[in-house]
Design a protein around this motif. Structure first.
Motif, PDB file in Angstrom:
ATOM      1  N   GLU A 219       0.826  -1.209   0.000  1.00  0.00           N
ATOM      2  CA  GLU A 219       0.000   0.000   0.000  1.00  0.00           C
ATOM      3  C   GLU A 219       0.859   1.257   0.000  1.00  0.00           C
ATOM      4  OE1 GLU A 219      -2.900   0.116   3.054  1.00  0.00           O
ATOM      5  OE2 GLU A 219      -3.838  -1.789   2.490  1.00  0.00           O
ATOM      6  N   SER A 220       2.032   1.166   0.629  1.00  0.00           N
ATOM      7  CA  SER A 220       2.890   2.334   0.790  1.00  0.00           C
ATOM      8  C   SER A 220       4.130   2.196  -0.096  1.00  0.00           C
ATOM      9  CB  SER A 220       3.306   2.491   2.257  1.00  0.00           C
ATOM     10  OG  SER A 220       4.163   3.608   2.423  1.00  0.00           O
ATOM     11  N   PHE A 221       4.318   3.155  -0.981  1.00  0.00           N
ATOM     12  CA  PHE A 221       5.497   3.158  -1.856  1.00  0.00           C
ATOM     13  C   PHE A 221       5.634   4.546  -2.461  1.00  0.00           C
ATOM     14  CE2 PHE A 221       1.859   1.971  -4.387  1.00  0.00           C
ATOM     15  CZ  PHE A 221       2.009   2.677  -5.572  1.00  0.00           C
ATOM     16  N   VAL A 222       6.785   4.798  -3.029  1.00  0.00           N
ATOM     17  CA  VAL A 222       7.018   6.041  -3.767  1.00  0.00           C
ATOM     18  C   VAL A 222       7.077   5.707  -5.244  1.00  0.00           C
ATOM     19  CG1 VAL A 222       8.656   7.907  -4.238  1.00  0.00           C
ATOM     20  CG2 VAL A 222       8.210   7.191  -1.879  1.00  0.00           C
ATOM     21  N   LEU A 223       6.351   6.477  -6.045  1.00  0.00           N
ATOM     22  CA  LEU A 223       6.352   6.291  -7.488  1.00  0.00           C
ATOM     23  C   LEU A 223       7.244   7.347  -8.124  1.00  0.00           C
ATOM     24  CD1 LEU A 223       5.005   4.702  -9.871  1.00  0.00           C
ATOM     25  CD2 LEU A 223       3.467   6.658 -10.076  1.00  0.00           C
ATOM     26  N   ALA A 224       8.087   6.914  -9.041  1.00  0.00           N
ATOM     27  CA  ALA A 224       8.938   7.836  -9.796  1.00  0.00           C
ATOM     28  C   ALA A 224       8.688   7.617 -11.276  1.00  0.00           C
ATOM     29  CB  ALA A 224      10.409   7.601  -9.469  1.00  0.00           C
ATOM     30  N   ALA A 225       8.345   8.685 -11.986  1.00  0.00           N
ATOM     31  CA  ALA A 225       8.095   8.640 -13.422  1.00  0.00           C
ATOM     32  C   ALA A 225       9.004   9.675 -14.073  1.00  0.00           C
ATOM     33  CB  ALA A 225       6.628   8.924 -13.721  1.00  0.00           C
ATOM     34  N   ILE A 226      10.111   9.225 -14.643  1.00  0.00           N
ATOM     35  CA  ILE A 226      11.192  10.131 -15.033  1.00  0.00           C
ATOM     36  C   ILE A 226      11.300  10.217 -16.549  1.00  0.00           C
ATOM     37  CG2 ILE A 226      13.621  10.657 -14.746  1.00  0.00           C
ATOM     38  CD1 ILE A 226      11.981  10.565 -12.127  1.00  0.00           C
ATOM     39  N   PRO A 227      10.927  11.373 -17.126  1.00  0.00           N
ATOM     40  CA  PRO A 227      11.073  11.550 -18.575  1.00  0.00           C
ATOM     41  C   PRO A 227      12.486  11.992 -18.931  1.00  0.00           C
ATOM     42  CG  PRO A 227      10.123  13.518 -17.624  1.00  0.00           C
ATOM     43  CD  PRO A 227      10.332  12.551 -16.473  1.00  0.00           C
ATOM     44  N   LEU A 228      12.835  11.818 -20.201  1.00  0.00           N
ATOM     45  CA  LEU A 228      14.045  12.453 -20.699  1.00  0.00           C
ATOM     46  C   LEU A 228      13.845  13.964 -20.705  1.00  0.00           C
ATOM     47  CD1 LEU A 228      14.784  10.128 -23.766  1.00  0.00           C
ATOM     48  CD2 LEU A 228      15.850  10.056 -21.493  1.00  0.00           C
ATOM     49  N   ARG A 229      14.931  14.684 -20.560  1.00  0.00           N
ATOM     50  CA  ARG A 229      14.844  16.153 -20.537  1.00  0.00           C
ATOM     51  C   ARG A 229      14.910  16.678 -21.968  1.00  0.00           C
ATOM     52  NH1 ARG A 229      18.346  19.978 -16.372  1.00  0.00           N
ATOM     53  NH2 ARG A 229      17.112  21.889 -16.666  1.00  0.00           N
TER      54      ARG A 229
END
Length: 247
Positions: A219-229
């Motif tokens: 239930e507990s987590f950190v989401l990271a969605a990293i695009p190219l710059r």
């Protein structure tokens, strides 16, 4: 900490969206330009990696990638649908790295729609402090097959309105964010891409085609969605992953 990769691989087998010429005419290509040895060339051939004609043997392997900004696991920036909107390099990273919240919607059948009512019926709370992941498992079920686009699950316009009301900075989905125009007509009176316009026009970034969400298992987590710059562009391929603390 356990890292769960939610990203589709980028390869030449990525199936384009139907009835859009820019997708049909610009397939994804990953091309090796040089290789370290004849043995490496043989390995690349076994792995079905495309190679340049007369690939050069050099002291390094070098490749190039040709990919649209909106295929596979990717991020839509406001500029994709909003004239004058932010480009993908202007999206604050703090909007894309936050606690995540999985909203289970795996009961939705192929060809069906995700609605605000279905989201609310899950009872999973979410607000501006989290990035909701709308999890139908459609990408896991069908990516790489004809069924993916033929029977794609899609987003009802009620969903974008709900997300904007909740003030979320980003939403991650594993289905199509609009009515699939190649198999059904859009709703009368709506402009093209109504969910894109509502979300991107109100500061909600869309993280599309995530996969493997069921592996998060917490239930507990950190989401990271990293695009190219990518300066000035409308979207980007992204590496999306969940960081799960395990005691």
């Amino acid at each position: 900490m356990r890292i769960v990769d939610l990203t589709l691989p980028i390869n030449r087998d990525m199936r384009p969206m139907p009835r859009l010429a820019q997708y049909q005419e610009n397939p994804t290509r990953c091309i090796a330009l040089t290789a370290l040895s004849d043995a490496q060339v043989a390995t690349l051939a076994e792995e079905r990696i495309e190679m340049a004609d007369g690939i050069e043997i050099a002291h390094h392997m070098t490749s190039k990638v040709e990919i649209l900004t909106h295929i596979g696991t990717h991020i839509d920036a406001p500029r994709h649908f909003i004239d004058g909107g932010e480009s993908v390099d202007e999206i604050p990273l703090e909007n894309l790295v936050k606690p995540g919240r999985v909203i289970p919607l795996t009961h939705i059948e192929p060809g069906g729609s995700v609605t605000a009512e279905a989201i609310l019926e899950t009872g999973v709370p979410f607000d501006s402090t989290v990035i909701p992941i709308l999890h139908t498992a459609w990408t896991d079920r069908a990516w790489g097959t004809d069924a993916y686009w033929n029977d794609v699950i899609y987003m009802d316009v009620s969903v974008s309105r709900l997300l904007v009301e909740r003030g979320v900075s980003a939403v991650a989905i594993d289905f199509h964010p609009e009515i699939p125009f190649w198999r059904m007509p859009p709703a009368p009176g709506l402009p093209p891409g109504p969910n894109h316009r509502t979300l991107l026009g109100n500061g909600t970034t869309i993280v599309q085609m995530v996969a493997n969400v069921g592996a998060i298992g917490a239930e507990s987590f950190v989401l990271a969605a990293i695009p190219l710059r990518l300066e000035g562009l409308d979207g980007s391929p992204a590496r999306v992953f969940a960081m799960v603390d395990e005691v």
